[in-house]
Design a protein around this motif. Structure first.
Motif, PDB file in Angstrom:
ATOM      1  N   ASP A  92      35.502  26.787   7.585  1.00 25.46           N
ATOM      2  CA  ASP A  92      36.804  26.122   7.637  1.00 25.46           C
ATOM      3  C   ASP A  92      37.857  27.092   7.100  1.00 25.46           C
ATOM      4  O   ASP A  92      38.042  27.213   5.893  1.00 25.46           O
ATOM      5  CB  ASP A  92      36.753  24.844   6.809  1.00 25.46           C
ATOM      6  CG  ASP A  92      38.057  24.072   6.805  1.00 25.46           C
ATOM      7  OD1 ASP A  92      39.100  24.589   7.270  1.00 25.46           O
ATOM      8  OD2 ASP A  92      38.044  22.930   6.311  1.00 25.46           O
ATOM      9  N   SER A  95      40.485  25.757   4.600  1.00 26.93           N
ATOM     10  CA  SER A  95      39.968  25.560   3.242  1.00 26.93           C
ATOM     11  C   SER A  95      39.810  26.894   2.524  1.00 26.93           C
ATOM     12  O   SER A  95      40.119  27.011   1.337  1.00 26.93           O
ATOM     13  CB  SER A  95      38.623  24.827   3.274  1.00 26.93           C
ATOM     14  OG  SER A  95      38.796  23.517   3.750  1.00 26.93           O
ATOM     15  N   GLU A 141      30.576  25.149  17.214  1.00 23.75           N
ATOM     16  CA  GLU A 141      31.821  24.380  17.368  1.00 23.75           C
ATOM     17  C   GLU A 141      32.415  24.563  18.758  1.00 23.75           C
ATOM     18  O   GLU A 141      32.905  23.610  19.363  1.00 23.75           O
ATOM     19  CB  GLU A 141      32.854  24.800  16.308  1.00 23.75           C
ATOM     20  CG  GLU A 141      32.564  24.262  14.936  1.00 23.75           C
ATOM     21  CD  GLU A 141      33.635  24.638  13.931  1.00 23.75           C
ATOM     22  OE1 GLU A 141      33.617  24.044  12.851  1.00 23.75           O
ATOM     23  OE2 GLU A 141      34.479  25.519  14.203  1.00 23.75           O
TER      24      GLU A 141
END
Length: 174
Positions: A92, A95, A141
């Motif tokens: 991420d 993040s 993903e």
């Protein structure tokens, strides 16, 4: 918003490549660390805290993101060269950009990381044997295989994309 977010345009996947394409993409990777350094070397802490667009990362976060992203790319390339189409672990990026090192660590540390990784990558890429650029990893993903020549193209674009963001941030200071 789109021009501020994607100043050089979105990445356009390539269907094939030539040796000249590969050489140009590798040159973009080779020069990234020095290009970033030239842009940020004289910026003070306040300038580094300038975002490249409203709601965007700061210049400092962009520099640290480049190191984070390219560390991941380096690892993925090595996995693809030593395993049969490995599945990579996504991360991420937003993040990671909020972790304390991305907000407080001097950008010189990430430029040093980029310099080392890119030196190793370029040496590796220049010495791949016939067909090794066809090796791939799977991105869960994206639900897509990425061949190594596609990775070189993508990260050359990624390098130029974020160099443009740094320039945008600097323009907001002046």
């Amino acid at each position: 918003m789109s021009k501020e977010k994607y100043p050089i345009g979105k990445f356009k996947p390539v269907k094939s490549y030539t040796e000249a394409d590969l050489k140009n993409w590798m040159e973009d990777l080779r020069t990234l660390p020095s290009s970033v350094n030239k842009l940020v070397i004289d910026l003070d802490d306040d300038a580094l805290e300038t975002s490249y667009r409203d709601g965007g990362w700061t210049i400092q976060q962009v520099v640290h993101h480049l190191a984070d992203s390219h560390i991941n790319m380096y690892f993925r390339v090595r996995l693809a060269l030593t395993n049969s189409k490995p599945t990579i672990i996504p991360y991420d990026q937003d993040s990671w950009a909020l972790l304390i090192d991305a907000e407080e660590e001097p950008v010189s540390s990430s430029i040093d990381i980029l310099s080392g990784i890119h030196s190793r990558l370029i040496h590796l890429f220049k010495n791949l044997r016939h067909g090794e650029f066809e090796r791939a990893y799977y991105h869960p993903e994206d639900k897509k295989d990425y061949k190594l020549w596609e990775v070189v193209a993508l990260y050359a674009w990624h390098s130029n994309h974020h160099l443009a963001h740094i320039k945008q941030g600097i323009a907001r200071i002046e």
